[in-house]
Design a protein around this motif. Sequence first.
Motif, short mmCIF file in Angstrom:
data_model
loop_
_atom_site.label_atom_id
_atom_site.label_comp_id
_atom_site.label_asym_id
_atom_site.label_seq_id
_atom_site.Cartn_x
_atom_site.Cartn_y
_atom_site.Cartn_z
N TYR A 103 0.82 -1.21 0.00
CA TYR A 103 0.00 0.00 0.00
C TYR A 103 0.85 1.25 0.00
O TYR A 103 0.52 2.24 -0.66
CB TYR A 103 -0.99 0.01 1.17
CG TYR A 103 -2.15 0.91 0.85
CD1 TYR A 103 -3.22 0.46 0.10
CD2 TYR A 103 -2.12 2.25 1.22
CE1 TYR A 103 -4.26 1.30 -0.24
CE2 TYR A 103 -3.16 3.10 0.88
CZ TYR A 103 -4.22 2.63 0.15
OH TYR A 103 -5.23 3.47 -0.21
N LEU A 107 0.84 4.46 -2.56
CA LEU A 107 0.88 5.88 -2.20
C LEU A 107 2.01 6.59 -2.91
O LEU A 107 1.85 7.72 -3.39
CB LEU A 107 1.01 6.04 -0.68
CG LEU A 107 -0.20 5.58 0.15
CD1 LEU A 107 0.11 5.69 1.64
CD2 LEU A 107 -1.45 6.36 -0.21
N ARG A 110 0.96 7.31 -6.38
CA ARG A 110 0.09 8.50 -6.44
C ARG A 110 0.94 9.76 -6.54
O ARG A 110 0.66 10.65 -7.35
CB ARG A 110 -0.80 8.59 -5.20
CG ARG A 110 -1.97 7.69 -5.21
CD ARG A 110 -2.76 7.81 -3.92
NE ARG A 110 -3.94 6.98 -3.97
CZ ARG A 110 -5.10 7.34 -4.49
NH1 ARG A 110 -5.25 8.54 -4.98
NH2 ARG A 110 -6.12 6.50 -4.51
N VAL A 127 -7.17 3.15 -10.83
CA VAL A 127 -7.84 3.48 -9.57
C VAL A 127 -9.33 3.72 -9.82
O VAL A 127 -10.19 3.27 -9.07
CB VAL A 127 -7.17 4.69 -8.88
CG1 VAL A 127 -7.99 5.17 -7.69
CG2 VAL A 127 -5.76 4.33 -8.43
N TYR A 154 -15.04 5.52 0.17
CA TYR A 154 -13.71 5.34 -0.43
C TYR A 154 -12.77 6.46 0.01
O TYR A 154 -11.65 6.21 0.44
CB TYR A 154 -13.85 5.31 -1.96
CG TYR A 154 -12.59 5.62 -2.73
CD1 TYR A 154 -11.60 4.65 -2.88
CD2 TYR A 154 -12.37 6.88 -3.29
CE1 TYR A 154 -10.42 4.94 -3.57
CE2 TYR A 154 -11.22 7.16 -3.98
CZ TYR A 154 -10.25 6.19 -4.12
OH TYR A 154 -9.09 6.47 -4.79
N LEU A 158 -9.58 6.00 2.45
CA LEU A 158 -8.26 6.38 1.92
C LEU A 158 -7.54 7.26 2.93
O LEU A 158 -6.35 7.05 3.21
CB LEU A 158 -8.43 7.11 0.58
CG LEU A 158 -7.17 7.52 -0.15
CD1 LEU A 158 -6.34 6.32 -0.55
CD2 LEU A 158 -7.54 8.33 -1.39
#
Length: 196
Positions: A103, A107, A110, A127, A154, A158
């Motif tokens: 995860y 990130l 992103r 996504v 969501y 997040l």
Amino acid sequence: MAGNPERRAALVDAGTEVLARSGARGLTFRAVDAEAGVPVGTASNYFTDRDDLLRQIDARMHTRLAPDPEVLAGLMAAPKDRTLVTALMRDLMGRVTRDRTGYLALLELRLEATRRPGLRASFTESVRAELEYGMDFHRRAGLPGGDETVAVLYLAMLGLILEHLTLPGVLEGVLPGTGVPDGLVERLVTTIVPER
């Protein structure tokens, strides 16, 4: 490009480790080779460039972080109410916590997508596909709320996941009567998801 799927998967997993630990700037083919314990130059035989590696990490992480089909089947045997949504979100938190590295790599993707338009386009697509799948799953399962409920849940999850994995001390004791993260998961679901 080399075609050994097991070696490719091992290199993608090694890239995930490097990305989570060192960020995008540390993600080099040499670093991936070292993490995977393979000869220098191996990764460059499997990926056309860094963007190709980043896209494959993205695809692998969505698979790696997906729910276990048996666990999901067991959860879905329950009544289709807020309690089930809470159980599904707790399962998500459990998967994310168990695969923290995966995860954190997402990130980092992103962040890197904000600087690389090609990666932004492909990452946005993957996504968004996950979010649309979640909305469709929610509708087909007959869970309370609609697409807007799923979208807000969501976004809330997040944020909770981000805090939990990066700065877990921020939320300790802030909301009395809630544990981190389980109590907060229940609070989020209760706040966002209608009773029916």
